[in-house]
Write an enzyme that holds these catalytic residues in place. Sequence first.
Site, PDB file in Angstrom:
ATOM      1  CE1 TYR A  33      10.454 -11.055   9.252  1.00  0.00           C
ATOM      2  CE2 TYR A  33       8.148 -10.320   9.240  1.00  0.00           C
ATOM      3  CZ  TYR A  33       9.627 -10.236   9.831  1.00  0.00           C
ATOM      4  OH  TYR A  33       9.812  -9.535  10.659  1.00  0.00           O
ATOM      5  NE  ARG A  76      18.092  -3.572  10.412  1.00  0.00           N
ATOM      6  CZ  ARG A  76      16.880  -3.942  10.917  1.00  0.00           C
ATOM      7  NH1 ARG A  76      15.513  -3.379  10.956  1.00  0.00           N
ATOM      8  NH2 ARG A  76      16.671  -5.397  10.819  1.00  0.00           N
ATOM      9  CD  GLU A  85      20.315  -6.000  10.309  1.00  0.00           C
ATOM     10  OE1 GLU A  85      19.891  -5.364  11.318  1.00  0.00           O
ATOM     11  OE2 GLU A  85      19.426  -6.080   9.458  1.00  0.00           O
ATOM     12  NE  ARG A  93      -0.660  -0.913   4.753  1.00  0.00           N
ATOM     13  CZ  ARG A  93      -0.007  -0.078   5.562  1.00  0.00           C
ATOM     14  NH1 ARG A  93      -0.365   1.046   5.194  1.00  0.00           N
ATOM     15  NH2 ARG A  93       0.628  -0.223   6.405  1.00  0.00           N
ATOM     16  NE  ARG A 133       2.471   5.672   9.322  1.00  0.00           N
ATOM     17  CZ  ARG A 133       3.102   5.121  10.221  1.00  0.00           C
ATOM     18  NH1 ARG A 133       3.456   5.848  11.209  1.00  0.00           N
ATOM     19  NH2 ARG A 133       3.317   3.845  10.097  1.00  0.00           N
ATOM     20  NE  ARG A 168      19.762 -10.584   0.199  1.00  0.00           N
ATOM     21  CZ  ARG A 168      20.938 -10.176  -0.407  1.00  0.00           C
ATOM     22  NH1 ARG A 168      21.281 -11.209  -1.242  1.00  0.00           N
ATOM     23  NH2 ARG A 168      21.390  -9.125  -0.197  1.00  0.00           N
ATOM     24  CG  ASP A 180       6.201  -9.100  12.093  1.00  0.00           C
ATOM     25  OD1 ASP A 180       7.254  -9.034  12.189  1.00  0.00           O
ATOM     26  OD2 ASP A 180       5.453  -8.159  11.630  1.00  0.00           O
TER      27      ASP A 180
HETATM   28  C1  LIG Z   1      16.238  -9.527  11.413  1.00  0.00           C
HETATM   29  C2  LIG Z   1      14.975  -9.746  11.701  1.00  0.00           C
HETATM   30  C3  LIG Z   1      14.352  -8.776  12.632  1.00  0.00           C
HETATM   31  C4  LIG Z   1      12.980  -9.103  13.115  1.00  0.00           C
HETATM   32  N1  LIG Z   1      12.443  -8.289  13.595  1.00  0.00           N
HETATM   33  C5  LIG Z   1      11.082  -8.622  14.140  1.00  0.00           C
HETATM   34  C6  LIG Z   1      10.409  -7.433  14.816  1.00  0.00           C
HETATM   35  O1  LIG Z   1      10.744  -6.306  15.103  1.00  0.00           O
HETATM   36  N2  LIG Z   1       9.086  -7.836  15.422  1.00  0.00           N
HETATM   37  C7  LIG Z   1       8.610  -9.007  15.030  1.00  0.00           C
HETATM   38  O2  LIG Z   1       7.403  -9.246  15.628  1.00  0.00           O
HETATM   39  N3  LIG Z   1       9.198 -10.000  14.517  1.00  0.00           N
HETATM   40  C8  LIG Z   1      10.386  -9.843  14.127  1.00  0.00           C
HETATM   41  N4  LIG Z   1      11.155 -10.714  13.475  1.00  0.00           N
HETATM   42  C9  LIG Z   1      10.598 -12.099  13.191  1.00  0.00           C
HETATM   43  C10 LIG Z   1      11.079 -13.135  14.406  1.00  0.00           C
HETATM   44  O3  LIG Z   1      12.282 -13.497  14.612  1.00  0.00           O
HETATM   45  C11 LIG Z   1       9.972 -14.368  14.164  1.00  0.00           C
HETATM   46  O4  LIG Z   1       8.670 -14.152  14.189  1.00  0.00           O
HETATM   47  C12 LIG Z   1      10.404 -15.658  15.071  1.00  0.00           C
HETATM   48  O5  LIG Z   1      11.907 -15.533  15.270  1.00  0.00           O
HETATM   49  C13 LIG Z   1       9.991 -16.602  14.718  1.00  0.00           C
HETATM   50  O6  LIG Z   1      10.154 -17.835  15.581  1.00  0.00           O
HETATM   51  P1  LIG Z   1      10.357 -19.466  15.249  1.00  0.00           P
HETATM   52  O7  LIG Z   1      10.180 -20.109  16.403  1.00  0.00           O
HETATM   53  O8  LIG Z   1       9.344 -19.600  14.046  1.00  0.00           O
HETATM   54  O9  LIG Z   1      11.756 -19.423  14.547  1.00  0.00           O
HETATM   55  P2  LIG Z   1      13.181 -19.267  15.025  1.00  0.00           P
HETATM   56  O10 LIG Z   1      13.196 -18.011  16.210  1.00  0.00           O
HETATM   57  O11 LIG Z   1      14.112 -18.955  14.034  1.00  0.00           O
HETATM   58  O12 LIG Z   1      13.536 -20.574  15.986  1.00  0.00           O
HETATM   59  C14 LIG Z   1      13.952 -21.593  15.107  1.00  0.00           C
HETATM   60  C15 LIG Z   1      14.887 -22.549  16.287  1.00  0.00           C
HETATM   61  O13 LIG Z   1      15.156 -23.797  15.267  1.00  0.00           O
HETATM   62  C16 LIG Z   1      16.479 -24.303  15.776  1.00  0.00           C
HETATM   63  N5  LIG Z   1      16.612 -25.220  14.546  1.00  0.00           N
HETATM   64  C17 LIG Z   1      16.750 -25.198  13.453  1.00  0.00           C
HETATM   65  N6  LIG Z   1      17.166 -26.452  12.877  1.00  0.00           N
HETATM   66  C18 LIG Z   1      17.394 -27.396  13.857  1.00  0.00           C
HETATM   67  C19 LIG Z   1      17.660 -28.445  14.164  1.00  0.00           C
HETATM   68  N7  LIG Z   1      17.891 -29.450  12.947  1.00  0.00           N
HETATM   69  N8  LIG Z   1      17.898 -29.182  15.389  1.00  0.00           N
HETATM   70  C20 LIG Z   1      17.638 -28.361  16.339  1.00  0.00           C
HETATM   71  N9  LIG Z   1      17.205 -26.988  16.286  1.00  0.00           N
HETATM   72  C21 LIG Z   1      17.156 -26.578  15.051  1.00  0.00           C
HETATM   73  C22 LIG Z   1      17.134 -22.754  15.590  1.00  0.00           C
HETATM   74  O14 LIG Z   1      18.513 -22.898  16.011  1.00  0.00           O
HETATM   75  C23 LIG Z   1      16.093 -21.969  16.164  1.00  0.00           C
HETATM   76  O15 LIG Z   1      16.639 -21.697  17.361  1.00  0.00           O
HETATM   77  C24 LIG Z   1      12.567 -10.621  12.830  1.00  0.00           C
HETATM   78  C25 LIG Z   1      13.186 -11.241  12.094  1.00  0.00           C
HETATM   79  C26 LIG Z   1      14.274 -10.975  11.710  1.00  0.00           C
HETATM   80  C27 LIG Z   1      15.329 -12.197  10.734  1.00  0.00           C
END
Ligand SMILES: Cc1cc2nc3c(=O)[nH]c(=O)nc-3n(C[C@H](O)[C@H](O)[C@H](O)COP(=O)(O)OP(=O)(O)OC[C@H]3O[C@@H](n4cnc5c(N)ncnc54)[C@H](O)[C@@H]3O)c2cc1C
Length: 380
Positions: A346, A277, A298, A171, A175, A247, A348
Amino acid sequence: MNFCLVGAGFSCAVIGRELAGAGHRVTIIDVRDHVAGNCHTERDTETNVMTHVYGPHIFHTDDQEVWEYVNRFTTFKSYVNRVKTTSMGQVFSLPINLHTINQFFGKTMRPDEARAFIEQQADTSIEDPQTFEEQAMRFVGKELYEAFFKGYTQKQWGCHPSELPASILKRLPVRFNYNDNYFFHRFQGMPEHGYTKLVEGILDHPNITVKLSTRFERSMLDEYDHVFFSGPLDGFFDYELGRLGYRTLDFERFTYQGDYQGCAVMNYGEEEVPYTRITEHKHFSPWEEHDGSVCYREYSRECGEEDIPYYPIRLVKEKALLADYVEKARQTDKVTFVGRLGTYRYLDMDVTIREALDTARGFLKCVEEKKPAPAFFVEA
Ligand SMILES: Cc1cc2nc3c(=O)[nH]c(=O)nc-3n(C[C@H](O)[C@H](O)[C@H](O)COP(=O)(O)OP(=O)(O)OC[C@H]3O[C@@H](n4cnc5c(N)ncnc54)[C@H](O)[C@@H]3O)c2cc1C
């Protein structure tokens, strides 16, 4: 029953807690030596500042149940995300708002005047924008596009904005008032003691065992009644069809005595500046006082085999490969793929928690009805 959850991020922590609460035995394993996945926070040893180790995380949501859920396990302090960007030798406010427009064009326009002005700037010859570049040109015109979107997007995604789909910029990203709160959501905040403490709180249940520094192997499948996998979907199948594109990020840490940039996140819009950033972590905890400061520059680049996958690319090529992996996953018994890596999206944090709660409920229903659980409760 006896379940294994792979990954100690929000996805599996929340699912595990719900299953443990329903009386099941839960083992959560993570290859890392800490819980909380990519949301992990820890105190910087030199400055004692609470640091977002895998990049800045701000909690924001419109989902009341999710907000209440996270507040059960920790105290949230109010935090409003205000982002700045450095471009062409000046500091501007993001997202582009009336202040940004007036400063950029050296004007003192009121909202309606600015709206009319931006409409004049917009490239109306583009009728049906197909690419990110066309979409941005159509919305805000060449000058704002080049100052605020072009270089940043190129650095972030490693390709020209003309190679990215228009859908990325859904969108009008402008603002016509002075609201510089980055997020629109009703609830926004920062866990007082960091995200890791919050996840530790979720995992603190007598039916949950956490095993860190442990990699999941498919040979472990037989030990459990069901497995939830929040690691990379292609990784589960040993990348046998190829690798899904991501990425990755590199963080260059540096310290500073005092206040380095006056805000938590400063973007750098120009392509000539190699980083996207700088995050100054102490501004995420404005209720604390620190003389020293720790900052991360970063950098974004293509994810190699040994790198941490951060942002799924999800362009045409990746989606085709994803469809093949989804098919393989559907043919695999006793495993449900969850979270940002398991479903290659992706997400949040609030969406991750919402999906985890829904997944746990859907799964418990399958158990009750003695039906096999699906490979995905949410489409990958
Ligand atoms: C740079 C960045 C900034 C972000 N900023 C925001 C924000 O400001 N606000 C927001 O709401 N969200 C943000 N997010 C999103 C947020 O990081 C995710 O929503 C969240 O991490 C998802 O949780 P998850 O449990 O699905 O995955 P993850 O947190 O990635 O957890 C997955 C885990 O699995 C483990 N794993 C993988 N493979 C294996 C294996 N074979 N054996 C054992 N362990 C394993 C990994 O080590 C990891 O710890 C951001 C993401 C990024 C990349």
